[in-house]
Design an enzyme around this catalytic site. Sequence first.
Site, PDB file in Angstrom:
ATOM      1  N   ASP A  43      69.768  38.383  27.188  1.00 50.93           N
ATOM      2  CA  ASP A  43      70.428  39.176  26.136  1.00 50.93           C
ATOM      3  C   ASP A  43      69.564  39.174  24.878  1.00 50.93           C
ATOM      4  O   ASP A  43      68.544  38.497  24.814  1.00 50.93           O
ATOM      5  CB  ASP A  43      71.808  38.581  25.817  1.00 50.93           C
ATOM      6  CG  ASP A  43      71.691  37.144  25.322  1.00 50.93           C
ATOM      7  OD1 ASP A  43      71.572  36.944  24.103  1.00 50.93           O
ATOM      8  OD2 ASP A  43      71.704  36.213  26.148  1.00 50.93           O
TER       9      ASP A  43
ATOM     10  N   ASP B  33      70.735  38.128  21.887  1.00 52.85           N
ATOM     11  CA  ASP B  33      71.481  37.329  20.920  1.00 52.85           C
ATOM     12  C   ASP B  33      72.360  38.290  20.111  1.00 52.85           C
ATOM     13  O   ASP B  33      72.913  39.225  20.684  1.00 52.85           O
ATOM     14  CB  ASP B  33      70.522  36.493  20.051  1.00 52.85           C
ATOM     15  CG  ASP B  33      71.204  35.276  19.447  1.00 52.85           C
ATOM     16  OD1 ASP B  33      71.828  34.524  20.233  1.00 52.85           O
ATOM     17  OD2 ASP B  33      71.126  35.050  18.238  1.00 52.85           O
TER      18      ASP B  33
END
Length: 294
Positions: free
Chosen positions: A210, A212
């Site tokens: 991802d 973040d």
Amino acid sequence: MTDTMIGVIGGSGIYDIEGLDGPEWITVTGPWGAPSDQILTGSLGGVRMAFLPRHGRGHVHSPTTVPYRANIDALKRLGVTDVISVSACGSFREEMAPGDFVVVDQFIDRTFAREKSFFGTGCVAHVSVAHPTCPRLGTACATAARDAGITVHEGGTYLAMEGPQFSTLAESKMYRESWGADVIGMTNMPEAKLAREAELCYASVAMITDFDSWHPDHGEVDVTQIIATLMGNADKGRDLVARLPALLGPDRGPCPHGCDRALEFAILTQPPHRDPELVAKLDAVAGRMLGASA
């Protein structure tokens, strides 16, 4: 020359290694408590392997409660020479996208609730972690990733946070913009420090899941998306690991970067003043240096 034994610490989504010859889950006991799980041993391409699921099978340990000292001690006790850490992480860089891997070479340690050293009162030691990973091992991991068709970035700074919550937006922006971190995770510290104390070569392969919370187009971390990416990364991670024995080979000379001699000048407590109980606990980790006084 010694025999190579590759120890793999598997992170989220990686709980075993496929294709081992003579696979066996074994229990390793040591003075630092029980490791995260039994250790899967066997060989791959004629090279001995040991696999330890960092969170335990079934994912029972949080990043804070992982028994890091017991894990490193158990691997050293088994005869592991080279440790490959595989873990999930978030990215602070647009060019380091979910599904990519990063061979980490630096850390910022923001953990605060973990035991970070095998040494202490009665046997004080200070090892250098200026360069906390082994370049030889990192190069092998990057080569294995490219051979497996994985997009891999060589070099990067890993921000180790305590967790288990993900970052606030303010934290994410600070780590990215002010501190210059490239990826963020919760498990590589104090693992890398302990591996250095145990004189083990250590490499970190961070699997990005991802962006973040800093990314304007992605917002906060979406756990469902993380899990979906995690599963794809786990297959890639196994493929990378399967290629390492051919790259590292069965015979191993001294580490050209001195990882296997990290304690040479690190232990400051003089032999008459060393705590015999602590010295006894250090039999696997530091027996090379403490054997005479144990």
